[in-house]
Write a protein that holds these residues in place. Structure first.
Motif, PDB file in Angstrom:
ATOM      1  N   ARG A 154      -9.775  12.148  -6.623  1.00 54.21           N
ATOM      2  CA  ARG A 154     -10.692  13.014  -5.851  1.00 54.21           C
ATOM      3  C   ARG A 154      -9.986  14.315  -5.498  1.00 54.21           C
ATOM      4  NH1 ARG A 154     -14.509   8.951  -2.151  1.00 54.21           N
ATOM      5  NH2 ARG A 154     -13.965   7.102  -3.323  1.00 54.21           N
ATOM      6  N   THR A 161      -5.404   0.642  -4.198  1.00 51.87           N
ATOM      7  CA  THR A 161      -5.876   0.919  -2.833  1.00 51.87           C
ATOM      8  C   THR A 161      -6.903  -0.154  -2.457  1.00 51.87           C
ATOM      9  OG1 THR A 161      -7.636   2.369  -3.592  1.00 51.87           O
ATOM     10  CG2 THR A 161      -5.499   3.414  -3.163  1.00 51.87           C
ATOM     11  N   SER A 162      -7.349  -0.133  -1.227  1.00 52.26           N
ATOM     12  CA  SER A 162      -8.175  -1.257  -0.757  1.00 52.26           C
ATOM     13  C   SER A 162      -9.577  -1.301  -1.369  1.00 52.26           C
ATOM     14  CB  SER A 162      -8.313  -1.188   0.762  1.00 52.26           C
ATOM     15  OG  SER A 162      -9.155  -0.105   1.127  1.00 52.26           O
ATOM     16  N   ARG A 163     -10.089  -0.157  -1.773  1.00 53.94           N
ATOM     17  CA  ARG A 163     -11.495  -0.031  -2.228  1.00 53.94           C
ATOM     18  C   ARG A 163     -12.471  -0.537  -1.155  1.00 53.94           C
ATOM     19  NH1 ARG A 163     -13.312   0.442  -7.909  1.00 53.94           N
ATOM     20  NH2 ARG A 163     -11.549   1.012  -9.215  1.00 53.94           N
ATOM     21  N   LEU A 164     -12.090  -0.355   0.094  1.00 54.41           N
ATOM     22  CA  LEU A 164     -12.982  -0.794   1.182  1.00 54.41           C
ATOM     23  C   LEU A 164     -13.917   0.325   1.644  1.00 54.41           C
ATOM     24  CD1 LEU A 164     -10.527  -2.997   3.317  1.00 54.41           C
ATOM     25  CD2 LEU A 164     -12.290  -3.756   1.713  1.00 54.41           C
ATOM     26  N   SER A 165     -13.771   1.528   1.060  1.00 55.94           N
ATOM     27  CA  SER A 165     -14.527   2.684   1.577  1.00 55.94           C
ATOM     28  C   SER A 165     -16.047   2.492   1.606  1.00 55.94           C
ATOM     29  CB  SER A 165     -14.153   3.958   0.803  1.00 55.94           C
ATOM     30  OG  SER A 165     -14.259   3.749  -0.573  1.00 55.94           O
ATOM     31  N   ASP A 213     -20.107   9.995   2.133  1.00 49.28           N
ATOM     32  CA  ASP A 213     -20.162  10.019   3.586  1.00 49.28           C
ATOM     33  C   ASP A 213     -20.051  11.475   4.014  1.00 49.28           C
ATOM     34  OD1 ASP A 213     -19.157   7.992   6.025  1.00 49.28           O
ATOM     35  OD2 ASP A 213     -18.428  10.033   6.221  1.00 49.28           O
ATOM     36  N   ASP A 248     -19.528   5.363  -1.561  1.00 47.88           N
ATOM     37  CA  ASP A 248     -19.019   5.536  -0.197  1.00 47.88           C
ATOM     38  C   ASP A 248     -19.360   6.923   0.339  1.00 47.88           C
ATOM     39  OD1 ASP A 248     -17.168   7.405  -1.235  1.00 47.88           O
ATOM     40  OD2 ASP A 248     -15.539   5.971  -1.309  1.00 47.88           O
ATOM     41  N   TYR A 283       0.795  -1.240   0.000  1.00 50.51           N
ATOM     42  CA  TYR A 283       0.000   0.000   0.000  1.00 50.51           C
ATOM     43  C   TYR A 283       0.823   1.283   0.000  1.00 50.51           C
ATOM     44  CZ  TYR A 283      -3.542   3.394   1.452  1.00 50.51           C
ATOM     45  OH  TYR A 283      -4.369   4.490   1.532  1.00 50.51           O
ATOM     46  N   ASN A 314     -13.256  16.464   3.539  1.00 53.03           N
ATOM     47  CA  ASN A 314     -12.193  16.418   2.528  1.00 53.03           C
ATOM     48  C   ASN A 314     -12.357  17.548   1.529  1.00 53.03           C
ATOM     49  OD1 ASN A 314     -10.081  14.227   2.575  1.00 53.03           O
ATOM     50  ND2 ASN A 314     -11.899  12.991   3.029  1.00 53.03           N
ATOM     51  N   GLN A 338      -4.598   6.154   7.205  1.00 54.87           N
ATOM     52  CA  GLN A 338      -5.796   6.601   6.470  1.00 54.87           C
ATOM     53  C   GLN A 338      -7.051   6.368   7.308  1.00 54.87           C
ATOM     54  OE1 GLN A 338      -3.563   8.198   4.507  1.00 54.87           O
ATOM     55  NE2 GLN A 338      -5.459   8.445   3.408  1.00 54.87           N
ATOM     56  N   ASN A 357     -16.690  13.168   3.064  1.00 43.96           N
ATOM     57  CA  ASN A 357     -16.827  13.937   1.829  1.00 43.96           C
ATOM     58  C   ASN A 357     -16.741  15.431   2.108  1.00 43.96           C
ATOM     59  OD1 ASN A 357     -17.411  13.912  -1.113  1.00 43.96           O
ATOM     60  ND2 ASN A 357     -19.235  15.039  -0.473  1.00 43.96           N
ATOM     61  N   ASN A 369      -8.520   8.067  -4.665  1.00 41.58           N
ATOM     62  CA  ASN A 369      -8.284   9.227  -3.793  1.00 41.58           C
ATOM     63  C   ASN A 369      -7.489  10.332  -4.490  1.00 41.58           C
ATOM     64  OD1 ASN A 369      -8.201  10.663  -1.177  1.00 41.58           O
ATOM     65  ND2 ASN A 369      -6.001  10.241  -1.331  1.00 41.58           N
TER      66      ASN A 369
HETATM   67  P1  FAD Z   1      -7.692   3.384   0.943  1.00 42.20           P
HETATM   68  O1  FAD Z   1      -6.614   4.225   0.410  1.00 42.20           O
HETATM   69  O2  FAD Z   1      -7.550   1.914   0.827  1.00 42.20           O
HETATM   70  O3  FAD Z   1      -7.876   3.802   2.462  1.00 42.20           O
HETATM   71  C1  FAD Z   1      -8.513   2.957   3.424  1.00 42.20           C
HETATM   72  C2  FAD Z   1      -9.652   3.676   4.084  1.00 42.20           C
HETATM   73  O4  FAD Z   1      -9.183   4.806   4.795  1.00 42.20           O
HETATM   74  C3  FAD Z   1     -10.687   4.219   3.127  1.00 42.20           C
HETATM   75  O5  FAD Z   1     -11.579   3.216   2.727  1.00 42.20           O
HETATM   76  C4  FAD Z   1     -11.342   5.319   3.953  1.00 42.20           C
HETATM   77  O6  FAD Z   1     -12.306   4.805   4.834  1.00 42.20           O
HETATM   78  C5  FAD Z   1     -10.177   5.839   4.768  1.00 42.20           C
HETATM   79  N1  FAD Z   1      -9.600   7.018   4.102  1.00 42.20           N
HETATM   80  C6  FAD Z   1      -8.672   7.045   3.134  1.00 42.20           C
HETATM   81  N2  FAD Z   1      -8.378   8.325   2.800  1.00 42.20           N
HETATM   82  C7  FAD Z   1      -9.156   9.104   3.575  1.00 42.20           C
HETATM   83  C8  FAD Z   1      -9.331  10.508   3.717  1.00 42.20           C
HETATM   84  N3  FAD Z   1      -8.627  11.393   2.979  1.00 42.20           N
HETATM   85  N4  FAD Z   1     -10.245  10.967   4.589  1.00 42.20           N
HETATM   86  C9  FAD Z   1     -10.957  10.101   5.343  1.00 42.20           C
HETATM   87  N5  FAD Z   1     -10.838   8.767   5.273  1.00 42.20           N
HETATM   88  C10 FAD Z   1      -9.953   8.268   4.389  1.00 42.20           C
HETATM   89  N6  FAD Z   1     -13.997   8.891   1.587  1.00 42.20           N
HETATM   90  C11 FAD Z   1     -15.152   8.308   1.905  1.00 42.20           C
HETATM   91  O7  FAD Z   1     -15.160   7.254   2.529  1.00 42.20           O
HETATM   92  N7  FAD Z   1     -16.343   8.886   1.569  1.00 42.20           N
HETATM   93  C12 FAD Z   1     -16.411  10.057   0.875  1.00 42.20           C
HETATM   94  O8  FAD Z   1     -17.516  10.551   0.612  1.00 42.20           O
HETATM   95  C13 FAD Z   1     -15.186  10.678   0.515  1.00 42.20           C
HETATM   96  N8  FAD Z   1     -15.189  11.830  -0.219  1.00 42.20           N
HETATM   97  C14 FAD Z   1     -13.990  12.420  -0.529  1.00 42.20           C
HETATM   98  C15 FAD Z   1     -13.992  13.638  -1.244  1.00 42.20           C
HETATM   99  C16 FAD Z   1     -12.801  14.243  -1.571  1.00 42.20           C
HETATM  100  C17 FAD Z   1     -12.811  15.572  -2.295  1.00 42.20           C
HETATM  101  C18 FAD Z   1     -11.582  13.654  -1.205  1.00 42.20           C
HETATM  102  C19 FAD Z   1     -10.270  14.312  -1.548  1.00 42.20           C
HETATM  103  C20 FAD Z   1     -11.556  12.463  -0.516  1.00 42.20           C
HETATM  104  C21 FAD Z   1     -12.751  11.829  -0.162  1.00 42.20           C
HETATM  105  N9  FAD Z   1     -12.767  10.615   0.560  1.00 42.20           N
HETATM  106  C22 FAD Z   1     -13.963  10.042   0.902  1.00 42.20           C
HETATM  107  C23 FAD Z   1     -11.528  10.045   1.090  1.00 42.20           C
HETATM  108  C24 FAD Z   1     -10.821   9.033   0.173  1.00 42.20           C
HETATM  109  O9  FAD Z   1     -10.673   9.564  -1.111  1.00 42.20           O
HETATM  110  C25 FAD Z   1     -11.568   7.700   0.083  1.00 42.20           C
HETATM  111  O10 FAD Z   1     -11.860   7.216   1.374  1.00 42.20           O
HETATM  112  C26 FAD Z   1     -10.717   6.653  -0.637  1.00 42.20           C
HETATM  113  O11 FAD Z   1     -10.400   7.086  -1.933  1.00 42.20           O
HETATM  114  C27 FAD Z   1     -11.474   5.347  -0.712  1.00 42.20           C
HETATM  115  O12 FAD Z   1     -10.748   4.400  -1.406  1.00 42.20           O
HETATM  116  P2  FAD Z   1     -10.094   3.163  -0.661  1.00 42.20           P
HETATM  117  O13 FAD Z   1     -11.091   2.496   0.194  1.00 42.20           O
HETATM  118  O14 FAD Z   1      -9.417   2.345  -1.689  1.00 42.20           O
HETATM  119  O15 FAD Z   1      -9.032   3.887   0.266  1.00 42.20           O
END
Ligand code: FAD
Length: 439
Positions: free
Chosen positions: A323, A221-225, A353, A351, A209, A360, A256, A357, A320
């Motif tokens: 985003r 990334t994990s795509r677990l969001s 939230d 996701d 990661y 961020n 994260q 959301n 991310n």
């Molecule tokens: P991974 O990189 O595998 O991370 C693991 C987990 O960590 C994520 O599933 C998430 O729960 C948490 N995480 C990671 N990055 C962040 C972060 N910056 N802030 C808070 N938690 C984080 N995330 C959401 O879950 N819901 C949203 O509505 C959301 N909106 C976003 C809007 C913007 C403008 C930005 C910049 C980021 C946003 N994120 C949001 C945060 C992040 O982009 C996503 O959580 C992440 O891309 C989800 O992919 P993943 O599960 O593969 O993440």
């Protein structure tokens, strides 16, 4: 025979579920209940993508409950009224629910309390690892900056991970409403539910990661969001699982999850930050619906921005890094109000939230918790750094698929039919009154 109710909200799982665990400990029989509350729709949170995902989650939860001798009761209506009604029908003496952080969740809790009094038990370590308000800086009710929060978070003991129940007794004859769900907006949503979540978690490699999380085309990334948003997975269990790996990847992933907790504790303390600037900077947002619509459609003239917006439309999810740069383009380069972007994201993100959301978006717009609020992400530099071969853009912008390598990031040189940039590369930070750096 005593009866309790486990009221599911954002914790749609059997594993490591403090609400379910407490309901089982409190009584001989448990009614697992989910209420589809029209107030969620009225508040604009019920986007078709998330409703479709929710339907999967509830179907999966019901199937898992049936395997252990129980089943899910679904009711439609006001959460407090419906829960009180099920309590009266079954003689339940306690009702267990997870604490939420949004203004909506606070109101729901108040209404449940008014309807149930002392029978209501709210459990605070279900949705986050560290409950909001558990750690605070001296003299304040929440942390406003991530780094000191993260230091304190790392030193806070986490609760013990709970196993899934093997047997659950549920009273017979409780009526359930059918869930009617329309079609999602995005054709390629992930499957919802705890079973899919755990399968994805098992398949995913946390060790890589730290090296790959910013690689747009690598998509590693994990795509677990979405599973975390709906509570199909417990963040506490994920942290405990990751820390067994003890490498840089695990540390980066856990960080994260600490960001997630951080945003939840900000919103719990300042629910109005869902709509109002967390730190007002006297922004005079530019207004231009044509530009906002080009951004939503993925036709800004910057292929890296357009690729992100098209991934969002197709999958209900976006990487991310995408985003960050699409949000920066809207709020900093176009200098349009961050709420326009946040609303569009919330209308599609599976996701989606409120805490993650909105906060961020505020972080990117410079109205939130960023300690460098004037930074602007340059989409071309971001593209060269995080999509160096152009593969992410070619995947999502097929009309540019014929352009080789990184040339795809500058279509104005080779593909004259592509929309021309809404803002010229040299003017990317010109509209923003506070802009300083181009990252
Ligand atoms: P991974 O990189 O595998 O991370 C693991 C987990 O960590 C994520 O599933 C998430 O729960 C948490 N995480 C990671 N990055 C962040 C972060 N910056 N802030 C808070 N938690 C984080 N995330 C959401 O879950 N819901 C949203 O509505 C959301 N909106 C976003 C809007 C913007 C403008 C930005 C910049 C980021 C946003 N994120 C949001 C945060 C992040 O982009 C996503 O959580 C992440 O891309 C989800 O992919 P993943 O599960 O593969 O993440």
């Amino acid at each position: 025979m005593t009866v309790s109710i486990a009221l599911f909200t954002q914790d749609l799982r059997l594993h490591d579920n403090p609400v379910l665990h407490a309901a089982r400990t409190a009584a001989d029989q448990v009614v697992p209940l989910f209420v589809v509350d029209p107030a969620v729709e009225a508040a604009g949170f019920a986007a078709p993508n998330r409703l479709a995902f929710l339907a999967d989650c509830l179907t999966d939860l019901d199937a898992s409950l049936r395997r252990i001798g129980s089943r899910l009761t679904v009711r439609r209506g006001d959460t407090a009224e419906q829960t009180a009604r099920v309590a009266a029908e079954t003689g339940a003496t306690t009702v267990h629910v997870a604490a939420g952080v949004t203004a909506f969740a606070h109101r729901r809790e108040e209404r449940l309390h008014a309807a149930l009094g002392d029978r209501l038990h709210v459990h605070d370590a279900s949705v986050t690892v560290v409950p909001p308000g558990r750690i605070t800086p001296a003299g304040r009710d929440h942390y406003a900056v991530f780094t000191p929060y993260h230091r304190a978070w790392q030193q806070t003991p986490h609760r013990t991970v709970l196993g899934a129940p093997r047997v659950l007794h549920t009273p017979d004859g409780i009526g359930s409403d059918t869930l009617v769900i329309g079609d999602p907006d995005s054709p390629a949503l992930p499957p919802g539910g705890e079973t899919a979540a755990r399968a994805r978690w098992r398949r995913w490699d946390v060790d890589a990661y730290a090296d790959v999380h910013d690689d747009l085309a690598g998509d590693a990334t994990s795509r677990l969001s979405p599973y975390l948003h709906f509570g199909c997975l417990s963040p506490t269990e994920l942290v405990a699982g990751a820390l067994r790996h003890d490498g840089e990847g695990a540390q980066a992933f856990v960080r994260q999850l600490a960001w997630r907790d951080f945003h939840h504790q900000v919103l719990a303390a300042r629910p109005d930050a869902a709509r109002r600037d967390y730190r007002a900077r006297d922004d005079q947002w530019h207004r231009d619906e044509r530009e906002a619509e080009a951004w939503r459609q993925g036709r800004t003239g910057y292929p890296i921005v357009d690729a992100g917006m098209r991934q969002l439309a197709h999958e209900g999810w976006m990487h991310n890094r995408a985003r960050l740069l699409t949000a920066s383009f809207l709020a900093k380069s176009l200098y349009l109000d961050w709420r326009i972007g946040a609303d569009h994201f919330l209308s599609l993100l599976v996701d989606g939230d409120v805490a993650n959301n909105q906060l961020n978006w505020q972080w990117v717009a410079g109205t939130g918790t960023d300690t460098r609020p004037n930074r602007v992400l340059n989409p071309l530099r971001q593209a060269d750094r995080y999509d160096p071969d152009g593969d992410y853009v070619r995947r999502w912008v097929p009309e540019l698929a014929h352009l080789p390598g990184p040339a795809v990031h500058r279509p104005w040189l080779l593909a004259p039919d592509y929309p021309s940039p809404l803002v010229a590369p040299e003017d990317l930070s010109a509209r923003m009154r506070h802009a300083r750096a181009l990252d």
